[in-house]
Each structure stands twice: as C-alpha cells, then as structure tokens.
Write a protein that holds these residues in place. Structure first.
Motif, short mmCIF file in Angstrom:
data_model
loop_
_atom_site.label_atom_id
_atom_site.label_comp_id
_atom_site.label_asym_id
_atom_site.label_seq_id
_atom_site.Cartn_x
_atom_site.Cartn_y
_atom_site.Cartn_z
N TRP A 3 3.62 7.72 -18.14
CA TRP A 3 3.93 6.37 -18.62
C TRP A 3 3.97 6.32 -20.15
O TRP A 3 4.79 5.62 -20.74
CB TRP A 3 2.90 5.37 -18.09
N ILE A 4 3.10 7.07 -20.75
CA ILE A 4 3.07 7.09 -22.22
C ILE A 4 4.35 7.73 -22.76
O ILE A 4 4.99 7.21 -23.71
CB ILE A 4 1.84 7.87 -22.72
N ILE A 5 4.75 8.87 -22.13
CA ILE A 5 5.98 9.54 -22.55
C ILE A 5 7.19 8.64 -22.33
O ILE A 5 8.09 8.52 -23.18
CB ILE A 5 6.16 10.88 -21.80
N ILE A 8 7.26 5.98 -24.99
CA ILE A 8 7.72 6.50 -26.29
C ILE A 8 9.24 6.69 -26.29
O ILE A 8 9.93 6.34 -27.24
CB ILE A 8 7.01 7.82 -26.60
N LEU A 9 9.74 7.27 -25.18
CA LEU A 9 11.20 7.45 -25.08
C LEU A 9 11.93 6.12 -25.11
O LEU A 9 13.01 6.00 -25.71
CB LEU A 9 11.53 8.21 -23.78
N LEU A 10 11.35 5.11 -24.45
CA LEU A 10 11.97 3.79 -24.44
C LEU A 10 12.04 3.20 -25.85
O LEU A 10 13.06 2.61 -26.25
CB LEU A 10 11.18 2.85 -23.51
N LEU A 11 10.95 3.39 -26.61
CA LEU A 11 10.93 2.89 -27.99
C LEU A 11 12.00 3.59 -28.84
O LEU A 11 12.68 2.95 -29.66
CB LEU A 11 9.55 3.10 -28.62
N VAL A 12 12.12 4.91 -28.62
CA VAL A 12 13.13 5.67 -29.38
C VAL A 12 14.52 5.17 -29.05
O VAL A 12 15.37 4.97 -29.94
CB VAL A 12 12.98 7.18 -29.08
N VAL A 13 14.79 4.98 -27.75
CA VAL A 13 16.11 4.49 -27.32
C VAL A 13 16.40 3.11 -27.92
O VAL A 13 17.50 2.83 -28.39
CB VAL A 13 16.19 4.44 -25.78
N LEU A 14 15.38 2.25 -27.88
CA LEU A 14 15.56 0.90 -28.44
C LEU A 14 15.84 0.94 -29.94
O LEU A 14 16.68 0.19 -30.46
CB LEU A 14 14.32 0.05 -28.15
N GLN A 15 15.12 1.79 -30.64
CA GLN A 15 15.33 1.91 -32.09
C GLN A 15 16.73 2.43 -32.40
O GLN A 15 17.40 1.96 -33.32
CB GLN A 15 14.28 2.83 -32.70
#
Length: 340
Positions: A3-5, A8-15
């Motif tokens: 879930w943490i990974i 983090i991936l979701l945040l990167v995609v959003l950015q």
C-alpha cells in the motif's frame, strides 16, 4: 508495504500529470497571447485605414479583445490632432463599444469604473452622459464623483455646469481639473455668478493660467468680491492680465487690516506696471512682519521709485530692519550698475 509503494507511485503519477497539465496550459496561453497580438496588429492597421478614410467598413472586434481595442484607440487619439480622424474614432466607439462601456460603468470594482470614465471622456461617448449624471445622486465616493464631473465636462458640458451650481464636495483643485477640460471658458463665464465658490475660484485660476485677457472685466469685478478666496484668485489673475490703469483696484488691499496674501498680490502687480504715484502705497509695507510682503514691497518700490526711494528708506525709515534691508538692496543694485 504494498500500500505504501502504491501510494508513492500514485503521488508520482499525480505530480507528473499536474506537470503535464501546467505545461499544456502554458503553451495554450502562449498561443492565445500570440493570436491576440497578431489580431491586435491587424486591428491596428484596419483602425488606421478607417480613421483616415481609406476604409469605409468599421473594423470588427473579437469578443474578449476589448482591452486591446481600447489601447489602440487611446494610442491613435493621442497621436493624431486631425479633427476628421478623431471624429471617425468617436463614431466607431459609439457604434462598436457603447454596450461595453455601459457594462464597465456599472462594474462592482471602482478601478474598472474609473478607467471607463476616462475612456468615455477621451472618446467623447455622449450617449452615456445621462446615466453618469444620475450616478452623482447615488452613494459613491468623492473621488468617483470628481471623475464623473470631469467626464461630463468632456461629453455634456451643460450637465457639468449644472452640477457646479449645486452644493457639492468638489474642492478647488477638483474644480480646476474639471474646468480645465474645457478649451473655451465662455460657458463657465456666462454662468459664473451661479457657480459654487470652488468653481468660481477654478475659473479665475484658469483665466490666470491661460492668460485669458478677454475676461478682464469679470476679473476686475471680482477683485472686490465678498468671498476672500474668490477675491484673492481675482487679484492674482489681474497680476497677469490686468492693464496699467488697473493698479488702483489694488489700493484697497494695501491696508493694515487686509490679509498678507492680498497685500503681496497688490505689491506684485505694482512691481509689474510700475506707476510712480503708487510709491506712497508701497512705503508702509517695507517694514511688514511678513517676509513675503516685505520682499514684494522692496521689489515694487525699486520698480516704481527706483534707487532714489531705496536710498531714502535706507536713510530715514523708522524700522531698523527696513533700513538694513534697504541698505543691502541698495548696495546690491549699485554693484550691478557698476561698469567694470
């Protein structure tokens, strides 16, 4: 851990998505601005052709580009003094921008309204005159009322003069700015007696500034006005447009009980016209407590009585300061007359 990974991936995609969106929006704005600038250049040429009569059809305005149109109109009217060109611009504004300015003068932001008033005055947009006049009766700031009156001077002088007859908060400086938009003061002169004190002072100030000698009789009559400030403005105007025989109009103000301003103005006028018979009126003021009056008195005395009168003051005047000042002034004048 997964879930943490995933987070983090979701945040990167959003950015990355946000960055792509910002880049896209920036490019879009740049293209829009380029399109606006290209349209402005085309409009500029079309406006010039229309104003000079080379083009009969009025240039079309793209919605949202009214600010660019206004810039070009301001630039053209400021650069040309050809009356026929200006008249065509005024016709264009009335035909194409009247609804735009009707919206602007009702805008909730005061800066938008003030800018609209100035444009209306510049482009002589007369159809909005009545609406502007009605706004003077509403609860608006003093600043806005001043600007509206100035605007009315440009587009409907009779309404502005009517307002100048009513009790209002417009100051002397506000009145000068308003009246100053009139190239011809005749209409103001005809209604002078009905104007408020601020506007009477404003008219006299502009007579002084413009050296309007054709209004000499009005100025002469106002040197004895009941209002002290109106009287002072008339006396000041007379120092610039008065004739030599007008010096006697100043003698009532060469008394101890008059204000120092009136005394100074009277002495300055005598300095300019230099009648020898006025020396007797000047002498009492060389010992005045007011530096301004003393200085004006010595200037007038030298002009009207010459070095001989300065010498008499330096020798016999009862006031010690007056004797000292006369001695210094005499030495200075004598030095200037010495041929080396």
């Amino acid at each position: 851990m997964r879930w943490i990974i995933f987070f983090i991936l979701l945040l990167v995609v959003l950015q990355i998505g946000a960055l792509v969106y910002l880049v896209f929006q920036k490019r879009k704005r740049v293209k829009q601005e380029e399109a606006r600038l290209n349209w402005q250049r085309q409009f500029q040429d079309e406006l010039y052709d229309f104003a000079t009569g080379e083009r009969r059809e009025m240039p079309r305005i793209v919605s949202g580009n009214e600010d660019l149109v206004e810039l070009e109109l301001f630039a053209f009217t400021n650069l040309t003094e050809t009356v026929s060109h200006q008249e065509r611009i005024y016709q264009y504004v009335e035909a194409k921008l009247l609804p735009y300015y009707q919206v602007q003068i009702r805008h909730r932001r005061i800066d938008r309204r003030l800018n609209a008033y100035e444009a209306i005055a510049q482009f002589r947009l007369r159809p909005v005159a009545q609406e502007l006049h009605q706004k003077l009766g509403k609860s608006i700031s003093k600043e806005e009322k001043d600007v509206i009156v100035r605007t009315l001077v440009s587009i409907a002088p009779h309404l502005a003069i009517g307002e100048a007859k009513q009790a209002n908060e417009i100051s002397f400086f506000g009145a000068v700015l308003a009246i100053g938009r009139s190239k011809d003061l005749t209409a103001w002169i005809e209604e002078f007696e009905q104007l408020t004190e601020s506007f009477q002072m404003g008219v006299l100030q502009l007579i002084y500034d413009r050296e309007e000698t054709q209004y000499l009789e009005l100025v002469r009559s106002k040197t004895a006005d009941a209002h002290p400030e109106v009287r002072k403005r008339a006396l000041r105007a007379l120092t610039r447009i008065g004739l030599e025989e007008d010096w006697k109009l100043y003698t009532p103000y060469l008394e101890d009980d008059t204000s120092w301003v009136e005394q100074m103005l009277a002495l300055r006028f005598l300095e300019n016209v230099a009648p020898k018979e006025s020396v007797v009126y000047i002498l009492p003021f060389v010992g005045s407590r007011s530096w301004w009056v003393r200085t004006a008195a010595f200037d007038a005395l030298l002009a009207c009585g010459g070095l001989e009168q300065l010498a008499l003051v330096a020798k016999d005047h009862p006031d010690r300061y007056a004797k000292q000042k006369a001695t210094e002034r005499l030495a200075k004048e004598m030095k200037q007359h010495v041929v080396i």
